[in-house]
Design a protein around this motif. Structure first.
Motif, short mmCIF file in Angstrom:
data_model
loop_
_atom_site.label_atom_id
_atom_site.label_comp_id
_atom_site.label_asym_id
_atom_site.label_seq_id
_atom_site.Cartn_x
_atom_site.Cartn_y
_atom_site.Cartn_z
N UNK A 304 0.79 -1.23 0.00
CA UNK A 304 0.00 0.00 0.00
C UNK A 304 0.81 1.27 0.00
N UNK A 305 1.99 1.26 0.64
CA UNK A 305 2.84 2.46 0.65
C UNK A 305 3.16 2.88 -0.77
N UNK A 306 3.54 1.92 -1.59
CA UNK A 306 3.91 2.21 -2.98
C UNK A 306 2.72 2.70 -3.80
N UNK A 307 1.62 1.94 -3.74
CA UNK A 307 0.49 2.28 -4.60
C UNK A 307 -0.14 3.61 -4.23
N UNK A 308 -0.21 3.90 -2.93
CA UNK A 308 -0.78 5.19 -2.52
C UNK A 308 0.16 6.34 -2.88
N UNK A 309 1.47 6.10 -2.79
CA UNK A 309 2.42 7.13 -3.19
C UNK A 309 2.38 7.36 -4.70
N UNK A 310 2.16 6.30 -5.48
CA UNK A 310 1.97 6.48 -6.92
C UNK A 310 0.84 7.45 -7.21
N UNK A 311 -0.16 7.41 -6.35
CA UNK A 311 -1.32 8.29 -6.52
C UNK A 311 -1.20 9.57 -5.71
N UNK A 312 0.00 9.83 -5.17
CA UNK A 312 0.24 11.03 -4.37
C UNK A 312 -0.83 11.19 -3.30
N UNK A 313 -1.16 10.09 -2.66
CA UNK A 313 -2.19 10.05 -1.64
C UNK A 313 -1.50 9.96 -0.28
N UNK A 314 -1.24 11.13 0.33
CA UNK A 314 -0.46 11.17 1.56
C UNK A 314 -1.11 10.46 2.73
N UNK A 315 -2.42 10.66 2.91
CA UNK A 315 -3.10 10.07 4.05
C UNK A 315 -3.03 8.56 4.05
N UNK A 316 -3.27 7.93 2.90
CA UNK A 316 -3.27 6.48 2.86
C UNK A 316 -1.87 5.90 2.72
N UNK A 317 -0.92 6.69 2.24
CA UNK A 317 0.48 6.27 2.32
C UNK A 317 0.86 6.09 3.79
N UNK A 318 0.48 7.05 4.62
CA UNK A 318 0.76 6.96 6.05
C UNK A 318 0.02 5.79 6.69
N UNK A 319 -1.22 5.60 6.33
CA UNK A 319 -2.01 4.52 6.93
C UNK A 319 -1.42 3.15 6.59
N UNK A 320 -1.03 2.97 5.33
CA UNK A 320 -0.41 1.70 4.94
C UNK A 320 0.92 1.51 5.66
N UNK A 321 1.68 2.59 5.81
CA UNK A 321 2.95 2.51 6.53
C UNK A 321 2.76 2.16 7.99
N UNK A 322 1.69 2.65 8.60
CA UNK A 322 1.40 2.30 9.99
C UNK A 322 1.03 0.82 10.11
N UNK A 323 0.28 0.30 9.14
CA UNK A 323 -0.03 -1.13 9.14
C UNK A 323 1.23 -1.97 9.02
#
Length: 440
Positions: A304-323
Motif C-alpha cells: 500500500x505504501x507504494x500504490x498510494x504514493x503512486x497516486x500522491x495520496x499522503x493520508x493512505x500512504x501513512x495509513x499503509x505505513x502504519x499497518x
C-alpha cells in the motif's frame, strides 16, 4: 488537502513494542557481558551465526522520507517506530541493470533481493538473458525450511513473484501462480489477486466488476488454479474466519480480486482497509511456518505504501505505513522469543519523490506546468498532525512514479550487522543466504 489525524492510530501497542525491543536490546547487553546461551549468540548477530528463521519485510516504495513521515504521524518527533528500533541500520542502492531505465521497478528490485542478481525492469527471478536464477525461497527449501509469502498486493505481484517464480515478464501472473503450485510450492501464500487464479467468467469469493473497482474480473490464462492448488495439497481460504480457523500445514489464502485496497488519489475511490490486515496474515504465517523444526523463510510485503504514493495520496500512504509498522512490532515479538531469527526490514525503491515540509501557505508547490498531469495527482498533501505535539507537516510530491533514491534498511539477529552499511540491494540476498546456510 485533507486533514489526517493519526495521533492514536497504530501504536496503542507502543508500550508492547518498547518492551519487546527492549528485551532484544537486553539480550545484546547480555552478549557484551559474556552470556553463553543460544539466544544470546543469535542476538549478537555475528556473521558466522546461523539463522534458523528469516523474516524479510519489504515496504514497497518505502523511502527514508516515507519512514520519517510515518514516524512523525504515529509516534512523533521523540518516538521510534518498531522498524526503527531494530538493532542495525544501513541503506540500499536500488539501481537495476535495465538498459533503458535508470530507476528500478519492483520486479527488478525484488529479484535483486531474492537472487543477488541485478536484472532488467519487469524481470521475475531471471537474469538479463531471461535465465532463471535460484531464489532465497528455493534456497530455504533446499535447506529443509518451510517457506511463505504474505502481501497486501496480489500474491503473484512483482515482489512475492520474484521469490517464488521465474518469468521474463512480471505481467504473467497466472504463470507465476502455476509455478507456486507446481514448482516452488511455498507452504503459506496469503494476500490478494484471486482474479489471476480463476478463468474468465468463473467468479470466486470476490465477484467480478465490484462497485469499488468495476474493471476487476477473473482472468487466469491457465484454468482454475485454486482447484489445482487444492488438488496438490493446499487448503484454500478466502475469509478472515476461514483463515483464523484453519490448522492446515499448506495454505493458500486470497482475500481480494487484486490488491487488498483501492489505490486512487484522495476522494476518488481510495481505500485502505484490507479484509485481513497484514498483521493477521503474518501471524497466521508465523503460526504455520514455526512448526517446522528446520526453521523457515518468510517474505512479508506491504504494497500500500507504494500504490498510494503512486497516486500522491499522503493520508493512505501513512495509513499503509502504519499497518506495516504494526506488523513489524508483531515480528519483533516473535524474534524476541526466537533469538535465532534474522529480521530485515527494507524498502525496494522510493515512490513519489516524497518530501516532508513545514506548513507554509507561501510555499505551495502548485505549479504543474513542468510535469505531465497524467503522472502528478497532487502537489502537496496535509497538513498532518505530528503525534504528541501541536505541530503539523506537509507531504510534498515530485512525481507519481519511482525515484532513484536509496532506501533505508534495519535488521536484527544472526548476521544482521553485515547489513549495517551502504550497499546494493543484492547484498541483502547475500547476507540472508549466508545466515541461512551458517556453516553449511
Amino acid at each position: 488537502m485533507r486533514l489526517f489525524d493519526s495521533r492514536h492510530t497504530v501504536l496503542g501497542a507502543a508500550g508492547t513494542v518498547a518492551l519487546v525491543l527492549g528485551a532484544l536490546a537486553g539480550g545484546a547487553q547480555a552478549d557484551r557481558g559474556g552470556g553463553h546461551d543460544r539466544g544470546d549468540r543469535g542476538d549478537r548477530g555475528h556473521g558466522n551465526q546461523t539463522a534458523k528463521n528469516v523474516i524479510l519485510v519489504v515496504g514497497d516504495g518505502l523511502s527514508i522520507a516515507a519512514r520519517d513521515a510515518i514516524r512523525l504521524a504515529t509516534v512523533g518527533q521523540d518516538g521510534q517506530l518498531a522498524m526503527d528500533q531494530l538493532r542495525y541500520a544501513g541503506w540500499t542502492h536500488t539501481d537495476s541493470a535495465d538498459p533503458d531505465d535508470a530507476v528500478t521497478d519492483s520486479a527488478a528490485s525484488a529479484t535483486a533481493f531474492s537472487t543477488g542478481v541485478r536484472t532488467y525492469n519487469g524481470a521475475i527471478g531471471v537474469d538479463l538473458d531471461g535465465n532463471p536464477v535460484t531464489t532465497l525461497l528455493e534456497d530455504a527449501k533446499a535447506l529443509g525450511k518451510a517457506t511463505g509469502l504474505v502481501t497486501t498486493a496480489q500474491v503473484t505481484d512483482a515482489t512475492p513473484g520474484s521469490f517464488g517464480a521465474h518469468v521474463p515478464d512480471r505481467g504473467d501472473q497466472s504463470e507465476i501462480a502455476r509455478q507456486y503450485i507446481d514448482d516452488t510450492r511455498p507452504d503459506v501464500i496469503l494476500g490478494g489477486g484471486e482474479d489471476w487464479w480463476l478463468p474468465v467468467g468463473e467468479v470466486g469469493a470476490y465477484p467480478d466488476n465490484p462497485d469499488d473497482s468495476p474493471a476487476e474480473v477473473s482472468k487466469s490464462t491457465i484454468g482454475n488454479l485454486i482447484t489445482r492448488a487444492q488438488e496438490t495439497g493446499y487448503t484454500y481460504v478466502s475469509t478472515p474466519e476461514e483463515l483464523a480457523a484453519t490448522t492446515a500445514k499448506r495454505l493458500l489464502g486470497l482475500f481480494a480480486n487484486e490488491e487488498m485496497f483501492q489505490q486512487a488519489p484522495e476522494g476518488e475511490g481510495d481505500e485502505y482497509d484490507p479484509v485481513v490486515p497484514l498483521r493477521d496474515m503474518t501471524q497466521k504465517a508465523l503460526d504455520v511456518l514455526s512448526r517446522d523444526r528446520q526453521g523457515f523463510f518468510l517474505l512479508v510485503e506491504e504494497e500500500g505504501v507504494d500504490e498510494m504514493a503512486h497516486n500522491n495520496n499522503g493520508g493512505l500512504t501513512l495509513k499503509a505505513g502504519q499497518a506495516l509498522d504494526d506488523t513489524v512490532a508483531l515480528i519483533a515479538d516473535f524474534a524476541a522469543r526466537n533469538r535465532d531469527t534474522l529480521v530485515v526490514v527494507v524498502g525496494d525503491h522510493e515512490t513519489g519523490g516524497l518530501a516532508i515540509e513545514n506548513v507554509d501557505p507561501d510555499d505551495e508547490s502548485t505549479d504543474t506546468g513542468s510535469t505531465s498531469p497524467d503522472v502528478l495527482q497532487s502537489s502537496e498533501d496535509g497538513p498532518f498532525p505530528i503525534a504528541g505535539s501541536d505541530l503539523e507537516f506537509i507531504i510534498d510530491w515530485t512525481t507519481g512514479s519511482h525515484s532513484g533514491a536509496a532506501t533505508p534498511l534495519t535488521a536484527h539477529g544472526p548476521s544482521a550487522e553485515l547489513l549495517a552499511r551502504a550497499q546494493h540491494s543484492t547484498n541483502v540476498h547475500d547476507v540472508i543466504l549466508r545466515a541461512m546456510r551458517g556453516g553449511r
